[in-house]
Design a protein around this motif. Structure first.
Motif, PDB file in Angstrom:
ATOM      1  N   GLY A 571       0.809  -1.212   0.000  1.00 39.63           N
ATOM      2  CA  GLY A 571       0.000   0.000   0.000  1.00 39.63           C
ATOM      3  C   GLY A 571       0.841   1.260   0.000  1.00 39.63           C
ATOM      4  N   PRO A 572       0.902   1.981   1.143  1.00 41.57           N
ATOM      5  CA  PRO A 572       1.548   3.298   1.154  1.00 41.57           C
ATOM      6  C   PRO A 572       3.041   3.295   0.838  1.00 41.57           C
ATOM      7  N   LEU A 573       3.720   2.173   1.063  1.00 42.75           N
ATOM      8  CA  LEU A 573       5.157   2.111   0.763  1.00 42.75           C
ATOM      9  C   LEU A 573       5.463   1.331  -0.513  1.00 42.75           C
ATOM     10  N   LYS A 574       4.459   1.074  -1.303  1.00 44.58           N
ATOM     11  CA  LYS A 574       4.642   0.232  -2.485  1.00 44.58           C
ATOM     12  C   LYS A 574       5.727   0.772  -3.412  1.00 44.58           C
ATOM     13  N   GLN A 575       5.652   2.044  -3.739  1.00 45.65           N
ATOM     14  CA  GLN A 575       6.639   2.611  -4.651  1.00 45.65           C
ATOM     15  C   GLN A 575       7.999   2.785  -3.978  1.00 45.65           C
ATOM     16  N   ILE A 581      14.710  -1.051  -3.364  1.00 51.54           N
ATOM     17  CA  ILE A 581      15.256  -2.388  -3.581  1.00 51.54           C
ATOM     18  C   ILE A 581      15.710  -2.603  -5.021  1.00 51.54           C
ATOM     19  N   LEU A 582      15.049  -1.927  -5.945  1.00 49.85           N
ATOM     20  CA  LEU A 582      15.432  -2.081  -7.353  1.00 49.85           C
ATOM     21  C   LEU A 582      16.199  -0.873  -7.866  1.00 49.85           C
ATOM     22  N   GLY A 583      16.593   0.009  -6.951  1.00 50.17           N
ATOM     23  CA  GLY A 583      17.268   1.235  -7.343  1.00 50.17           C
ATOM     24  C   GLY A 583      18.767   1.098  -7.487  1.00 50.17           C
ATOM     25  N   GLU A 584      19.394   2.244  -7.725  1.00 47.13           N
ATOM     26  CA  GLU A 584      20.825   2.274  -8.047  1.00 47.13           C
ATOM     27  C   GLU A 584      21.727   1.904  -6.879  1.00 47.13           C
ATOM     28  N   ARG A 585      21.317   2.302  -5.635  1.00 46.64           N
ATOM     29  CA  ARG A 585      22.272   2.149  -4.530  1.00 46.64           C
ATOM     30  C   ARG A 585      22.575   0.689  -4.230  1.00 46.64           C
ATOM     31  N   LEU A 586      21.559  -0.160  -4.148  1.00 47.32           N
ATOM     32  CA  LEU A 586      21.836  -1.581  -3.944  1.00 47.32           C
ATOM     33  C   LEU A 586      22.572  -2.181  -5.138  1.00 47.32           C
ATOM     34  N   ALA A 587      22.162  -1.778  -6.339  1.00 42.04           N
ATOM     35  CA  ALA A 587      22.795  -2.317  -7.547  1.00 42.04           C
ATOM     36  C   ALA A 587      24.273  -1.958  -7.598  1.00 42.04           C
ATOM     37  N   SER A 588      24.620  -0.776  -7.075  1.00 42.61           N
ATOM     38  CA  SER A 588      26.005  -0.311  -7.175  1.00 42.61           C
ATOM     39  C   SER A 588      26.974  -1.159  -6.359  1.00 42.61           C
ATOM     40  N   THR A 589      26.477  -1.898  -5.373  1.00 44.99           N
ATOM     41  CA  THR A 589      27.367  -2.749  -4.581  1.00 44.99           C
ATOM     42  C   THR A 589      27.853  -3.958  -5.380  1.00 44.99           C
ATOM     43  N   GLY A 590      27.047  -4.379  -6.366  1.00 46.24           N
ATOM     44  CA  GLY A 590      27.383  -5.590  -7.111  1.00 46.24           C
ATOM     45  C   GLY A 590      27.158  -6.862  -6.326  1.00 46.24           C
ATOM     46  N   TRP A 591      26.476  -6.757  -5.183  1.00 42.99           N
ATOM     47  CA  TRP A 591      26.347  -7.889  -4.275  1.00 42.99           C
ATOM     48  C   TRP A 591      25.033  -8.653  -4.424  1.00 42.99           C
ATOM     49  N   PHE A 592      24.087  -8.121  -5.216  1.00 46.39           N
ATOM     50  CA  PHE A 592      22.747  -8.705  -5.219  1.00 46.39           C
ATOM     51  C   PHE A 592      22.326  -9.152  -6.616  1.00 46.39           C
ATOM     52  N   ASN A 593      21.531 -10.185  -6.643  1.00 41.22           N
ATOM     53  CA  ASN A 593      20.987 -10.757  -7.861  1.00 41.22           C
ATOM     54  C   ASN A 593      19.720  -9.987  -8.227  1.00 41.22           C
ATOM     55  N   ARG A 594      19.785  -9.196  -9.276  1.00 37.04           N
ATOM     56  CA  ARG A 594      18.675  -8.325  -9.661  1.00 37.04           C
ATOM     57  C   ARG A 594      17.389  -9.124  -9.909  1.00 37.04           C
ATOM     58  N   LEU A 618      16.112  -5.629   3.352  1.00 35.18           N
ATOM     59  CA  LEU A 618      16.760  -4.975   2.208  1.00 35.18           C
ATOM     60  C   LEU A 618      16.598  -3.463   2.265  1.00 35.18           C
ATOM     61  N   MET A 619      15.415  -2.991   2.632  1.00 28.27           N
ATOM     62  CA  MET A 619      15.192  -1.543   2.721  1.00 28.27           C
ATOM     63  C   MET A 619      16.102  -0.895   3.752  1.00 28.27           C
ATOM     64  N   MET A 620      16.263  -1.556   4.904  1.00 23.89           N
ATOM     65  CA  MET A 620      17.109  -0.982   5.940  1.00 23.89           C
ATOM     66  C   MET A 620      18.584  -1.029   5.542  1.00 23.89           C
ATOM     67  N   PHE A 621      18.972  -2.019   4.765  1.00 22.55           N
ATOM     68  CA  PHE A 621      20.349  -2.063   4.280  1.00 22.55           C
ATOM     69  C   PHE A 621      20.582  -0.921   3.292  1.00 22.55           C
ATOM     70  N   GLU A 622      19.630  -0.681   2.408  1.00 26.85           N
ATOM     71  CA  GLU A 622      19.760   0.413   1.447  1.00 26.85           C
ATOM     72  C   GLU A 622      19.792   1.757   2.173  1.00 26.85           C
ATOM     73  N   ALA A 623      18.961   1.918   3.216  1.00 26.71           N
ATOM     74  CA  ALA A 623      18.967   3.162   3.984  1.00 26.71           C
ATOM     75  C   ALA A 623      20.296   3.354   4.709  1.00 26.71           C
ATOM     76  N   PHE A 624      20.862   2.271   5.225  1.00 27.55           N
ATOM     77  CA  PHE A 624      22.179   2.347   5.865  1.00 27.55           C
ATOM     78  C   PHE A 624      23.243   2.813   4.876  1.00 27.55           C
ATOM     79  N   LEU A 625      23.223   2.278   3.672  1.00 27.34           N
ATOM     80  CA  LEU A 625      24.211   2.696   2.677  1.00 27.34           C
ATOM     81  C   LEU A 625      24.104   4.186   2.408  1.00 27.34           C
ATOM     82  N   ARG A 626      22.877   4.683   2.276  1.00 33.21           N
ATOM     83  CA  ARG A 626      22.697   6.107   1.979  1.00 33.21           C
ATOM     84  C   ARG A 626      23.026   6.999   3.169  1.00 33.21           C
ATOM     85  N   GLN A 627      22.553   6.602   4.354  1.00 35.73           N
ATOM     86  CA  GLN A 627      22.614   7.477   5.513  1.00 35.73           C
ATOM     87  C   GLN A 627      23.945   7.420   6.261  1.00 35.73           C
TER      88      GLN A 627
END
Length: 647
Positions: A571-575, A581-594, A618-627
């Motif tokens: 619902g409210p967090l769908k987008q 999870i499908l954005g650039e920051r996780l992808a940039s690590t090269g650690w995850f299978n798209r 996954l969301m909290m890992f992405e937030a950690f990378l950014r923050q």
């Protein structure tokens, strides 16, 4: 309660830079807003942020012995400090203050490294002894208070309550440890002694370490461990009486405070028992607080009200909006490491509420681990009976095959969801328990991680954490074994971390009487049949509390402290889920299978599967990378306070 930090030159006696030490100290301003002090001398810098609780007038730190050859910074509370003061006075020591911190200084002078064995409480501290050219660091037995440290290539040892104080120094590399990342996606946290950063460590609970200038880096060593003897022949009736007495003693010790004191009251067995005990020994009404959720599936405030009415507490309740998900980035900054327990959100809010009225709050944390309250314990014991009936080789072949071929039926009635049970029956006890508590189990992590990341892991599996502790448990009793595993992993890495950071973000001290180590030691002598009987968890505890709490509190189904992740992500967090999870920051690590990331998002949002826990992880890992990883310039600033979301 405080934040401590410091610099120790392990090679020479270079003088620390004041600006660096100041930056490290101020990064933890939220832990101690009342006072802040620095001490610098050749080879040493100590920083302290103080939240004044005991001996407000003269309890400043760093604190020294008479000739200033011994200096201490300390975070926590020593509950038996008055008793220790008497003992040390009888040994010839005098005291200038009424503080528990000076007691540690005198204890060091009298007992040396063994001083830590005399302390009863929650603590993390560092003592510098100029005569011995040493720095002694120690952490409490149950890991209630945190302690992080890092040895830099140039020989400086950094330490602090929170990782952000080490990052604020500017010399610690932010290179991530793949092994810690593997542990995070299995458990939701990096397990002690590892941190997410390669160059930093956590001091393990019940451990200490002595650094001597000019010598090779030492290994930390244990000074305490719990031993499950299970050999106490006490009758159940006498055990109930003694348990109430021990609970009262643990609570009474934690009522020492010069600031306003209260308690969390969720309406569960543990917090209700603590409040009942407090009410029996306080002349004034107990200050209690709880939060209610506007989603009835997660709201147990009516049970808290039953206890509040029975004991006529000063009870305060605030309604939290069910869509209170704006804390994601705040939590990433607060925890410094990826941390995946979504109950950090309501914990943050209840601490925020409590701090409006009290400075010290008692909690029921540790009760599930200590008394045997988790549903997973009962499930494990049931599986253990089945495992015991068949040889391991046969179980591994038969149930391993069934576990692989049986479909995962999250949508089906519980009795049809056999895949996890089959998988569990094919494993050893420790393997099965690790599997049951993993957020992303082994097969999921195998699909989640890229080939590149698997090469960096070089075969490492987070199960090694449980394997190491299982080997040290000293018991093969099915319940005692998994309680020991939880003491070493989940209680420290998840529960205590959550409560420490959430409370300290609001300059609130939380005390946990159910983690009192003499209580833990006594309970470890009792047979497991007194903790779980049939399908009743916390059996002895509930029986002991029957004179003080109604059955509606003691014997109702456990709700937990949860948030509606599954609904948020559809619902409210769908987008936001897709973007993270499908954005650039996780992808940039090269650690995850798209492709697997897309599967998790699509399957959850279509309603085909409930992947809310892996998606949150996954969301909290992405937030950690950014923050944290991407924003080093923000490290060293006070943690931002999120606006209240009370309805």
């Amino acid at each position: 309660m405080c934040g401590i930090t410091g610099l120790f030159d392990t090679r020479q006696t270079r003088t620390p830079e004041r600006e660096r030490l100041h930056r490290m100290n101020e990064s933890q301003h939220h832990r101690g807003p009342d006072e802040g002090e620095l001490h610098i001398q050749p080879g040493l810098g100590l920083g302290h942020r103080r939240l004044s609780i005991i001996d407000i007038a003269t309890g400043q730190q760093p604190i020294f012995n008479d000739d200033r050859s011994v200096a201490l910074v300390f975070n926590g509370e020593i509950y038996n400090y008055l008793e220790l003061m008497q003992e040390l006075r009888a040994a010839g020591y005098s005291f200038r203050t009424k503080s528990d911190s000076e007691t540690i200084v005198r204890a060091w002078e009298h007992w040396g490294e063994d001083c830590v064995k005399h302390l009863r409480g929650m603590f993390a501290f560092a003592i510098h002894d100029a005569r011995r050219q040493t720095l002694f660091m120690a952490r409490d037995r149950m890991g209630v208070k945190p302690f992080h440290y890092a040895l830099l290539p140039d020989g400086w040892l950094l330490f602090g309550s929170e990782l952000k104080s080490l990052l604020a120094h500017g010399g610690l590399s932010r290179e991530l440890d793949p092994h810690a990342v593997e542990e995070y996606f299995a458990l939701g946290y990096a397990a002690e002694p590892r941190t997410v950063f390669k160059g930093a460590k956590k001091l393990e609970p019940g451990h200490c370490v002595l650094w001597k200038r000019g010598e090779a880096p030492p290994q930390s060593r244990p000074y305490w461990d719990v031993r499950f003897t299970l050999d106490n022949t006490i009758s159940q009736r006498d055990a109930e009486v003694e348990l109430r007495q021990r609970l009262d003693e643990a609570v009474k010790l934690r009522l020492q405070s010069e600031r306003t004191l209260g308690a969390f009251l969720s309406g569960g067995v543990d917090s209700s028992a603590v409040v009942a005990s407090m009410a029996g020994m306080m002349s004034e009404p107990v200050n209690t607080c709880s939060i209610a959720f506007d989603d009835p599936k997660f709201n147990e405030s009516q049970f808290a009200q039953i206890v509040a009415d029975r004991y006529k507490t000063n009870h305060r309740v605030e309604m939290v909006k069910s869509d209170d998900f704006d804390l994601i980035d705040t939590l990433a900054r607060l925890y410094d490491e990826p941390y995946a327990d979504s109950s950090a959100i309501p914990t943050y809010r209840v601490c925020q509420l409590a701090r409006q009225h009290v400075t010290v709050a008692l909690s029921g944390d540790g009760g599930d681990e200590t008394f045997g309250g988790y549903r997973r314990y009962r499930m494990h014991l049931m599986e253990e009976r089945m495992r015991a009936a068949l040889p391991y080789g046969l179980r591994k072949t038969v149930f391993g095959t069934l576990g692989r071929v049986y479909p995962k039926l999250d949508w089906a009635p519980r009795f049809l969801r056999g895949k996890t049970t089959f998988e569990g029956l094919a494993r050893s006890s420790v393997q099965a328990y690790f599997h049951s508590v993993s957020i992303l189990r082994g097969p999921m992590r195998a699909q989640l991680f890229s080939d590149q990341f698997k090469r960096e892991l070089a075969g490492y599996n987070a199960f090694e954490v449980f394997e190491r502790h299982g080997a040290a448990a000293g018991t093969d009793d099915p319940l005692a074994l998994i309680q020991y595993l939880d003491y070493k992993t989940y209680l420290v890495g998840d529960i205590n971390t959550k409560v420490d950071r959430a409370s300290m973000a609001h300059s609130l001290e939380v005390r946990e009487p159910l983690m009192d180590h003499p209580l833990i030691e006594w309970l470890a002598t009792l047979p497991s049949s007194l903790k779980i009987q049939g399908q009743e968890g916390k059996y002895l505890f509930k029986k002991a509390m029957e004179p003080l709490l109604p059955d509606d509190i003691l014997y109702r189904p456990k709700m937990g402290f949860a948030v509606p992740l599954a609904r948020w992500f559809r619902g409210p967090l769908k987008q936001r889920v897709r973007d993270a999870i499908l954005g650039e920051r996780l992808a940039s690590t090269g650690w995850f299978n798209r492709a697997y990331l897309e599967h998790l998002v699509d399957a959850h949002q279509s309603g085909k599967s409930d992947y809310s826990a892996p998606l949150w992880t996954l969301m909290m890992f992405e937030a950690f990378l950014r923050q944290v990883v991407d924003a080093p310039e923000s490290i060293g600033l006070p943690v931002p306070q999120a606006a209240p979301q009370f309805a």
